[in-house]
Design a protein around this motif. Sequence first.
Motif, PDB file in Angstrom:
ATOM      1  N   HIS A 130     -21.416  35.591  -2.187  1.00  0.00           N
ATOM      2  CA  HIS A 130     -20.861  36.814  -2.766  1.00  0.00           C
ATOM      3  C   HIS A 130     -21.941  37.858  -3.067  1.00  0.00           C
ATOM      4  O   HIS A 130     -21.623  38.949  -3.532  1.00  0.00           O
ATOM      5  CB  HIS A 130     -20.099  36.484  -4.055  1.00  0.00           C
TER       6      HIS A 130
ATOM      7  N   ILE B 194     -13.527  37.740  -7.759  1.00  0.00           N
ATOM      8  CA  ILE B 194     -14.839  37.258  -8.206  1.00  0.00           C
ATOM      9  C   ILE B 194     -15.678  38.397  -8.769  1.00  0.00           C
ATOM     10  O   ILE B 194     -16.319  38.280  -9.813  1.00  0.00           O
ATOM     11  CB  ILE B 194     -15.598  36.591  -7.040  1.00  0.00           C
TER      12      ILE B 194
ATOM     13  N   VAL C 216     -10.249  34.751  -3.404  1.00  0.00           N
ATOM     14  CA  VAL C 216     -10.555  33.690  -4.370  1.00  0.00           C
ATOM     15  C   VAL C 216      -9.883  32.407  -3.888  1.00  0.00           C
ATOM     16  O   VAL C 216      -8.703  32.435  -3.515  1.00  0.00           O
ATOM     17  CB  VAL C 216     -10.033  34.059  -5.776  1.00  0.00           C
TER      18      VAL C 216
ATOM     19  N   SER D 235     -15.597  41.072  -3.115  1.00  0.00           N
ATOM     20  CA  SER D 235     -16.195  39.942  -3.830  1.00  0.00           C
ATOM     21  C   SER D 235     -17.715  40.008  -3.869  1.00  0.00           C
ATOM     22  O   SER D 235     -18.370  39.025  -4.188  1.00  0.00           O
ATOM     23  CB  SER D 235     -15.758  38.621  -3.175  1.00  0.00           C
TER      24      SER D 235
ATOM     25  N   LEU E 235     -16.327  30.267 -12.448  1.00  0.00           N
ATOM     26  CA  LEU E 235     -16.621  30.757 -11.099  1.00  0.00           C
ATOM     27  C   LEU E 235     -17.322  29.684 -10.275  1.00  0.00           C
ATOM     28  O   LEU E 235     -17.001  29.467  -9.100  1.00  0.00           O
ATOM     29  CB  LEU E 235     -17.496  32.011 -11.166  1.00  0.00           C
ATOM     30  N   TYR E 236     -18.298  28.985 -10.885  1.00  0.00           N
ATOM     31  CA  TYR E 236     -19.034  27.944 -10.167  1.00  0.00           C
ATOM     32  C   TYR E 236     -18.128  26.754  -9.856  1.00  0.00           C
ATOM     33  O   TYR E 236     -18.150  26.207  -8.746  1.00  0.00           O
ATOM     34  CB  TYR E 236     -20.226  27.455 -10.984  1.00  0.00           C
TER      35      TYR E 236
ATOM     36  N   HIS F  21     -14.173  24.382  -3.024  1.00  0.00           N
ATOM     37  CA  HIS F  21     -13.809  25.199  -1.860  1.00  0.00           C
ATOM     38  C   HIS F  21     -14.809  24.987  -0.723  1.00  0.00           C
ATOM     39  O   HIS F  21     -14.422  24.759   0.435  1.00  0.00           O
ATOM     40  CB  HIS F  21     -13.761  26.670  -2.271  1.00  0.00           C
TER      41      HIS F  21
ATOM     42  N   THR G 283     -15.049  26.688  -9.440  1.00  0.00           N
ATOM     43  CA  THR G 283     -14.065  27.053  -8.412  1.00  0.00           C
ATOM     44  C   THR G 283     -14.698  27.070  -7.026  1.00  0.00           C
ATOM     45  O   THR G 283     -14.075  26.680  -6.035  1.00  0.00           O
ATOM     46  CB  THR G 283     -13.467  28.438  -8.724  1.00  0.00           C
ATOM     47  N   GLU G 284     -15.934  27.491  -6.935  1.00  0.00           N
ATOM     48  CA  GLU G 284     -16.594  27.661  -5.644  1.00  0.00           C
ATOM     49  C   GLU G 284     -16.941  26.333  -4.974  1.00  0.00           C
ATOM     50  O   GLU G 284     -16.797  26.176  -3.751  1.00  0.00           O
ATOM     51  CB  GLU G 284     -17.876  28.488  -5.834  1.00  0.00           C
TER      52      GLU G 284
ATOM     53  N   LEU H 294     -23.088  31.080  -6.024  1.00  0.00           N
ATOM     54  CA  LEU H 294     -22.296  32.235  -5.598  1.00  0.00           C
ATOM     55  C   LEU H 294     -23.017  33.075  -4.540  1.00  0.00           C
ATOM     56  O   LEU H 294     -22.758  34.261  -4.395  1.00  0.00           O
ATOM     57  CB  LEU H 294     -21.965  33.110  -6.816  1.00  0.00           C
TER      58      LEU H 294
ATOM     59  N   ASP I  46     -24.251  28.493   2.229  1.00  0.00           N
ATOM     60  CA  ASP I  46     -23.582  29.029   1.046  1.00  0.00           C
ATOM     61  C   ASP I  46     -23.369  27.918   0.018  1.00  0.00           C
ATOM     62  O   ASP I  46     -23.103  26.774   0.359  1.00  0.00           O
ATOM     63  CB  ASP I  46     -22.201  29.607   1.413  1.00  0.00           C
ATOM     64  N   GLY I  47     -23.466  28.275  -1.271  1.00  0.00           N
ATOM     65  CA  GLY I  47     -23.104  27.335  -2.330  1.00  0.00           C
ATOM     66  C   GLY I  47     -24.257  26.601  -2.960  1.00  0.00           C
ATOM     67  O   GLY I  47     -24.079  25.908  -3.954  1.00  0.00           O
TER      68      GLY I  47
END
Length: 476
Positions: A231, A151, A337, A5, A310-311, A317, A313-314, A228, A70-71
């Motif tokens: 990653h 990813i 993922v 990833s 992608l954003y 989480h 989804t992240e 992200l 992260d994020g």
Amino acid sequence: MSSKSQIGLTALTALVISSMIGSGIFSLPQNMAAAAGSQALLIGWLITGAGIMFLGVSFACLAKLKPDLDGGIYTYARDGFGDLMGFFSAWGYWLCTTVGIVGYLVVAFEGIGTLVDTPDAVVFGKGNTTASFVGASAVAWLVYALVAHGIREAAGVNLAATFVKVFPLLLFIGLAAYFFKSDVFAADWSGASLATPENPDTSLMTQVKNTMLITLWVFTGIEGAAVLSKHAKSRADVGKATVIGVALTLAMYVAITLLAQGVLPRAKIAAMANPSMAGVLAYMVGGWGKVLITVCLMVSVLSSYLSWTLYATEIPHLGAKNGTFPPSFIPLNKNEVPQGSLLFTTLTVQLCLFLVWQTGNSYSALLMISTSMILIPYLLVGAYLLKLSFTQKLAPKYRLIGAAATLYSLWIVYAAGTEYLLFSVLLYLPGVLLFLYSQRKHHGGWRFNGYEKAVLLALVVLAVPAVMKFVESLGA
């Protein structure tokens, strides 16, 4: 994080660019021409250029100062202002991305309609017909399958699509520079011809303020590399990708809008149908220009749909890992993922597509919803850097960057107006219920300090005028 990833600098930069260059850029000539004369346009871009660069540099600074977070947009708000504000940032951003990507699908099939529909046979219309609903739903689940596969693979596809969609934009800029006439650009310098009986106020400040509303949308996605960040092959790449991506995109935005108003008179561009870049290019090179821009539009919005998925989804989480979203969003599949978060996002997209199909809403309605939700998350990023600069006694440059980003975000909130803010209140309220549910699932009860209780109370109080305003808009 395994190599499955990991994303390199080039792919991260492409994600930032692809996130911002979606559908808005193709309508920028008309949108800006309808809002401002050449003088206000220059001032508006000067303010926006400075403000958006400070916001981009804020993300870069925070990636360096807080490499463990992260994020980005969610974790910065949580670390700086607590669980509730962190959740509001995550919820607002998730809604912005999810509703925004529904808009991408709608406008993509509207673009197909401009090529194949006829007055006697409307198949795709404004992206809200049965054929559009079926096609958009198919794309949503194909992207679901692609992202679920990994990813890094999804980012690679986005990188290729970004190169495809940027080339026609550079072609447009080159041709517009060739056809540019300074007398055409200066002909409506003050924007006096903007005045109408319904909108007599054409003051310079009003025109500049109106351009801010447009740039609020076209620059969403600036946070892509930060979202992200876990990653990234190197944390240093997060800041570099953000600054490079923002600088390149800003240069294209400014060139396209300023040069277009030197090719055709402002009033003529303002009267064009969107995507107005197609009309301006058709004037310069003929009918094939419209086809090129329309195809470019479809590639652009579909690749942006991928990056924004992608954003979207992240964020849930990461929120689930910190106790602000349901724990079912935590597990990863074999490709690393967050499958539950991805499924939740895709099902929400499917529901929104169904509502668009049933209500006949267009891209502009979705754009309003999406932009109203990004105001607070961006404000909290600048405010967090400003707070860190004082609490950790950082170098003066961090205080300057944080203050400038915060002031720019406050200016955007002011430019958006009370209608946008009240509308966002209605969308934050359902999020509170999700937050309360998540708190009980993770902690067995609700945990609020005095400050958070005051925020919730203010939200409930604001819900009254928000509901009244919403009902009034339905009546209108």
